[in-house]
Design a protein around this motif. Structure first.
Motif, PDB file in Angstrom:
ATOM      1  N   THR A   4      38.368  32.470  16.828  1.00  9.79           N
ATOM      2  CA  THR A   4      39.495  33.206  15.909  1.00  9.79           C
ATOM      3  C   THR A   4      40.910  33.114  16.091  1.00  9.79           C
ATOM      4  O   THR A   4      41.356  32.473  17.073  1.00  9.79           O
ATOM      5  N   ASP A  35      39.603  38.864   8.584  1.00  7.29           N
ATOM      6  CA  ASP A  35      40.671  39.487   9.546  1.00  7.29           C
ATOM      7  C   ASP A  35      39.540  40.127  10.683  1.00  7.29           C
ATOM      8  O   ASP A  35      38.642  41.018  10.469  1.00  7.29           O
ATOM      9  N   VAL A  36      39.930  39.879  11.838  1.00  7.79           N
ATOM     10  CA  VAL A  36      39.217  40.315  13.119  1.00  7.79           C
ATOM     11  C   VAL A  36      39.127  41.884  13.064  1.00  7.79           C
ATOM     12  O   VAL A  36      38.143  42.447  13.732  1.00  7.79           O
ATOM     13  N   VAL A  88      34.082  39.569  10.745  1.00  8.02           N
ATOM     14  CA  VAL A  88      33.656  39.065  11.797  1.00  8.02           C
ATOM     15  C   VAL A  88      32.361  38.880  12.015  1.00  8.02           C
ATOM     16  O   VAL A  88      31.838  37.750  11.974  1.00  8.02           O
ATOM     17  N   ASN A 140      37.816  34.323  21.518  1.00 13.73           N
ATOM     18  CA  ASN A 140      38.218  35.549  20.735  1.00 13.73           C
ATOM     19  C   ASN A 140      39.973  35.431  21.083  1.00 13.73           C
ATOM     20  O   ASN A 140      40.349  36.158  21.946  1.00 13.73           O
ATOM     21  N   GLY A 162      40.101  43.918  17.264  1.00 13.86           N
ATOM     22  CA  GLY A 162      39.480  42.549  16.950  1.00 13.86           C
ATOM     23  C   GLY A 162      38.539  42.053  18.048  1.00 13.86           C
ATOM     24  O   GLY A 162      37.584  41.714  17.632  1.00 13.86           O
ATOM     25  N   ASN A 186      35.313  43.967  18.062  1.00 10.25           N
ATOM     26  CA  ASN A 186      34.462  43.564  16.698  1.00 10.25           C
ATOM     27  C   ASN A 186      33.706  42.248  16.993  1.00 10.25           C
ATOM     28  O   ASN A 186      32.529  42.062  16.996  1.00 10.25           O
ATOM     29  N   CYS A 187      34.365  41.406  17.651  1.00  9.85           N
ATOM     30  CA  CYS A 187      33.967  40.012  18.108  1.00  9.85           C
ATOM     31  C   CYS A 187      32.750  40.441  19.325  1.00  9.85           C
ATOM     32  O   CYS A 187      31.742  39.578  18.878  1.00  9.85           O
ATOM     33  N   ASN A 226      37.999  35.644  26.159  1.00 13.76           N
ATOM     34  CA  ASN A 226      39.284  36.521  25.181  1.00 13.76           C
ATOM     35  C   ASN A 226      40.559  36.046  25.594  1.00 13.76           C
ATOM     36  O   ASN A 226      40.722  35.697  26.914  1.00 13.76           O
TER      37      ASN A 226
END
Length: 251
Positions: free
Chosen positions: A10, A61-62, A68, A87, A116, A119-120, A139
């Motif tokens: 992302t 959009d994350v 996602v 991420n 974000g 969600n990921c 991340n």
């Protein structure tokens, strides 16, 4: 090497995300690129395929769970698996004191950086749990996830939260052969930071003064750390905060 792996990235339209996409693809991974700016995403993907790599694009959009989920679906539909994820999407403001910051700036900072990642994680984990091989998730954190860096209170709070999400997810899903780590990224010459330095000229001096190496990182230097964490070379590393910060956290 990353041959045979499918990796979702992302924030892949520029900066660390785009650099990472190129590095991972060069190591043999198939990459799924997600960001809001579709035209830039498609250019990154075209560069990768022109160099002999494999890339797919999922604009979104994350902060949107549906976006996602669609990106994760693109990985499965196009390449058949999701073996790792980076991420990386982030957003923040700098130079505005806490008491003068708009609600909208706070909300967007938390939505992109915290929601974000949330969600990921939940969509990626669901897929990886169903795979015997599990997976590796990285991340993008920050030195702001350990101490106040001057990057703005909402950003500092958000990156602390990313570290917490990472450790919690690593603990919850270690038994499913899923590793989750966070990079403590130091000041890196990205589009976001360059724009912040334009608005706050003293920021570059502040950004490098604490680091041992006294310079900004190049995005590819962060990408190399991501490649290691996504690969089997880091098979005994999970729940870790991995500093890639020029020694900023050492002093």
């Amino acid at each position: 090497m990353l041959s045979g792996k499918t990796i979702m990235i992302t924030g892949a339209s520029s900066g660390i995300g785009a650099a990472t996409a190129r590095v991972l693809a060069a190591e043999g991974a198939a990459v799924v690129l997600m960001a809001r700016r579709g035209e830039l995403l498609r250019k990154v993907a075209a560069d990768i395929t022109a160099a002999g790599g494999r890339a797919a694009v999922s604009e979104g959009d994350v902060a949107s769970s549906a976006d996602v989920e669609r990106a994760v679906g693109t990985a499965l539909d196009t390449f058949g698996s999701l073996d790792a994820a980076f991420n990386n999407a982030g957003w923040g403001t700098a130079g505005t004191p806490l008491h003068l910051m708009d609600d909208a700036d706070f909300d967007r900072t938390i939505d992109v950086n915290v929601r974000g990642v949330w969600n990921c994680l939940r969509h990626q984990v669901r897929v990886m749990m169903a795979q015997p091989s599990g997976g590796s998730i990285v991340n993008t954190g920050s030195t702001a996830g350990s101490f106040a860096t001057g990057a703005g209170a909402p950003y500092v709070a958000a990156k602390h939260a990313v570290t917490g999400l990472t450790k919690a997810a690593a603990a919850e899903y270690g038994g499913d052969n899923i590793r989750v780590n966070v990079l403590m990224v130091g000041s890196t010459r990205t589009e976001l930071l360059v724009e912040a330095m334009r608005r706050v000229p003293q920021m570059e001096e502040n950004a490098v003064s604490r680091a041992i190496q006294k310079r900004l990182a190049d995005p590819e230097e962060i990408a190399q750390a991501v490649a290691w964490l996504c690969s089997d070379r880091s098979s005994f590393v999970t729940g870790a905060v991995v500093p890639v910060d020029g020694g900023c956290s050492a002093v």
